[in-house]
Design a protein around this motif. Structure first.
Motif, PDB file in Angstrom:
ATOM      1  N   SER A  41       9.077  81.070 -33.240  1.00  0.00           N
ATOM      2  CA  SER A  41      10.041  82.131 -32.974  1.00  0.00           C
ATOM      3  C   SER A  41      10.875  81.832 -31.726  1.00  0.00           C
ATOM      4  CB  SER A  41       9.294  83.462 -32.804  1.00  0.00           C
ATOM      5  OG  SER A  41      10.191  84.495 -32.514  1.00  0.00           O
ATOM      6  N   ASP A  42      10.231  81.323 -30.669  1.00  0.00           N
ATOM      7  CA  ASP A  42      10.953  80.947 -29.444  1.00  0.00           C
ATOM      8  C   ASP A  42      12.005  79.883 -29.738  1.00  0.00           C
ATOM      9  OD1 ASP A  42       9.248  82.598 -27.948  1.00  0.00           O
ATOM     10  OD2 ASP A  42       7.939  80.927 -27.359  1.00  0.00           O
ATOM     11  N   LYS A  45      14.947  81.194 -31.724  1.00  0.00           N
ATOM     12  CA  LYS A  45      15.835  81.998 -30.878  1.00  0.00           C
ATOM     13  C   LYS A  45      16.722  81.098 -30.025  1.00  0.00           C
ATOM     14  CE  LYS A  45      12.906  86.057 -30.567  1.00  0.00           C
ATOM     15  NZ  LYS A  45      11.936  86.771 -29.725  1.00  0.00           N
ATOM     16  N   PRO A  48      19.455  78.962 -32.917  1.00  0.00           N
ATOM     17  CA  PRO A  48      19.574  79.849 -34.090  1.00  0.00           C
ATOM     18  C   PRO A  48      20.064  79.166 -35.358  1.00  0.00           C
ATOM     19  CG  PRO A  48      21.271  80.339 -32.454  1.00  0.00           C
ATOM     20  CD  PRO A  48      20.347  79.344 -31.838  1.00  0.00           C
TER      21      PRO A  48
END
Length: 66
Positions: A41-42, A45, A48
């Motif tokens: 997820s990091d 982010k 993207p």
């Protein structure tokens, strides 16, 4: 060896280092972030335009035998 279709090598992109789908994001960058404790997820982010499958292929690439 697995068929890793998301990993590309082009001498004109990042000096020929293995990259994700021809972009200027190297396999080493992804693996380094994971080794530093960043989650999928990091990474998604921070980048993207990447997909979760890109992360899995980067990890498979470094785990595959030469």
């Amino acid at each position: 060896m697995q068929n890793l279709t998301r990993i590309t090598r082009n001498p004109e992109v990042m000096g020929g280092k293995p990259c994700i789908r021809g972009m200027r994001v190297t396999v080493g960058t992804i693996v380094g972030l994971m080794a530093s404790g960043h989650s999928n997820s990091d990474i998604l982010k921070a980048y993207p335009y990447l997909e979760e499958a890109d992360i899995y292929e980067a990890l498979a690439y470094v785990a595959s035998p030469l």
